[in-house]
Design an enzyme around this catalytic site. Sequence first.
Site, PDB file in Angstrom:
ATOM      1  N   CYS A 135      15.577  12.804  -8.975  1.00 21.90           N
ATOM      2  CA  CYS A 135      14.925  12.699 -10.279  1.00 21.90           C
ATOM      3  C   CYS A 135      15.870  11.898 -11.161  1.00 21.90           C
ATOM      4  CB  CYS A 135      14.719  14.106 -10.837  1.00 21.90           C
ATOM      5  SG  CYS A 135      14.173  14.151 -12.548  1.00 21.90           S
ATOM      6  N   CYS A 170      12.078   6.030 -12.148  1.00 22.08           N
ATOM      7  CA  CYS A 170      11.542   7.393 -12.140  1.00 22.08           C
ATOM      8  C   CYS A 170      10.968   7.570 -10.739  1.00 22.08           C
ATOM      9  CB  CYS A 170      10.445   7.552 -13.193  1.00 22.08           C
ATOM     10  SG  CYS A 170       9.553   9.121 -13.058  1.00 22.08           S
ATOM     11  N   HIS A 225       8.649   9.179  -9.597  1.00 19.28           N
ATOM     12  CA  HIS A 225       7.189   9.188  -9.483  1.00 19.28           C
ATOM     13  C   HIS A 225       6.617   7.773  -9.354  1.00 19.28           C
ATOM     14  CE1 HIS A 225       7.520  13.318 -10.925  1.00 19.28           C
ATOM     15  NE2 HIS A 225       6.226  13.484 -10.769  1.00 19.28           N
ATOM     16  N   ASP A 257      13.406  17.691  -7.632  1.00 24.57           N
ATOM     17  CA  ASP A 257      12.793  16.870  -8.690  1.00 24.57           C
ATOM     18  C   ASP A 257      11.996  17.818  -9.580  1.00 24.57           C
ATOM     19  OD1 ASP A 257      11.780  14.552 -10.076  1.00 24.57           O
ATOM     20  OD2 ASP A 257       9.920  14.711  -8.947  1.00 24.57           O
ATOM     21  N   SER A 258      11.488  17.271 -10.672  1.00 22.58           N
ATOM     22  CA  SER A 258      10.630  18.076 -11.538  1.00 22.58           C
ATOM     23  C   SER A 258       9.263  18.326 -10.890  1.00 22.58           C
ATOM     24  CB  SER A 258      10.431  17.357 -12.872  1.00 22.58           C
ATOM     25  OG  SER A 258       9.874  16.079 -12.647  1.00 22.58           O
ATOM     26  N   GLU A 269       0.946  12.818 -11.190  1.00 23.78           N
ATOM     27  CA  GLU A 269       0.772  14.234 -10.834  1.00 23.78           C
ATOM     28  C   GLU A 269      -0.712  14.585 -10.702  1.00 23.78           C
ATOM     29  OE1 GLU A 269       3.083  16.989 -10.432  1.00 23.78           O
ATOM     30  OE2 GLU A 269       4.740  15.568 -10.355  1.00 23.78           O
TER      31      GLU A 269
HETATM   32  N1  DGL Z   1      10.497  12.119 -11.435  1.00 23.10           N
HETATM   33  C1  DGL Z   1      11.351  12.296 -12.525  1.00 23.10           C
HETATM   34  C2  DGL Z   1      12.297  11.150 -12.785  1.00 23.10           C
HETATM   35  O1  DGL Z   1      12.648  10.460 -11.849  1.00 23.10           O
HETATM   36  C3  DGL Z   1      10.914  12.949 -13.760  1.00 23.10           C
HETATM   37  C4  DGL Z   1       9.517  13.015 -14.177  1.00 23.10           C
HETATM   38  C5  DGL Z   1       9.407  13.976 -15.314  1.00 23.10           C
HETATM   39  O2  DGL Z   1       9.488  15.170 -15.030  1.00 23.10           O
HETATM   40  O3  DGL Z   1       9.302  13.547 -16.459  1.00 23.10           O
HETATM   41  O4  DGL Z   1      12.730  10.941 -13.884  1.00 23.10           O
END
Ligand code: DGL
Length: 273
Positions: free
Chosen positions: A74, A185, A187, A11-12, A153
């Site tokens: 991600c 997402c 997150h 993931d990012s 984050e």
């Molecule tokens: N967690 C990521 C997603 O599912 C990306 C968050 C990001 O880096 O913008 O899209």
Amino acid sequence: MDRNSPIGVFDSGIGGLTVAREIMRQMPKERIIYFGDTARLPYGSKSQDTVLRYSRQIIRFLMTKEVKAIVIACNTASAYALETVERELDIPIIGVIRAGARTAVHSTRNGKIGVIGTEGTISSGIYTDVMRQMRPDIEVTVKACPLFVPLVEEGLLHDTVTDEIASRYLSVLKGRFIDTLVLGCTHYPLIRSTLGRIMGDEVTLVNPAYETAIELKALLEEKDLACQGAEEDGGNEKYQFYVSDLAEKFTAFATSILPNEVKETRKIHVEGY
Ligand code: DGL
């Protein structure tokens, strides 16, 4: 390919840990190499070319660890890179979008689904496309929520700032009578309680992580790649964590959401791959 090789998950940043956590829960024998691209986050506001380049570098890094399969944990990278990289690889690779879309289509009763995600995922239109392929009459309302990733984050999971921003973002969805909301997402499950409170009990929140782990399990079994050994303890080598920046911060966060303490996170120079 060795069945006892690890699974690569990336993931990012920390969001993909929500998917890794589900894999750990559903497949406790499997080893995991996790990479969070903390130096280059967010992916959600970057172009497709950039996210594809980043994804290829991470995949090359994971291949040096001899992973037997890769999960793009991600949504943004799944939207922008999965279709291309799956043609380039000779090991199985899955993203999170198809699983999330399938769950939402099965869960809705009134055919009205909301999707929240990064700007990249939402502007790609991929959730709407995939859900309409599964059920053409589905009505989809989408909303990009770019501030959620930095809030998560920063660890502001239960904070009035997050409540306020979430109320503003979700107001557009509340007027559309959706009964299902996809957390598009990785997150976002970390602020699930806030999102659930604002949307109300009548809206089902879909976290694609759960279905992604089910899909991965089925895929590994089909390819004869499921780990056969005895379940090891959650020791450090079973689950290895790598980032491109701020390893200590990542370690603390990962420990707070995973079932076992994360003792170490290694920082690597991902551009070198
Ligand atoms: N967690 C990521 C997603 O599912 C990306 C968050 C990001 O880096 O913008 O899209």
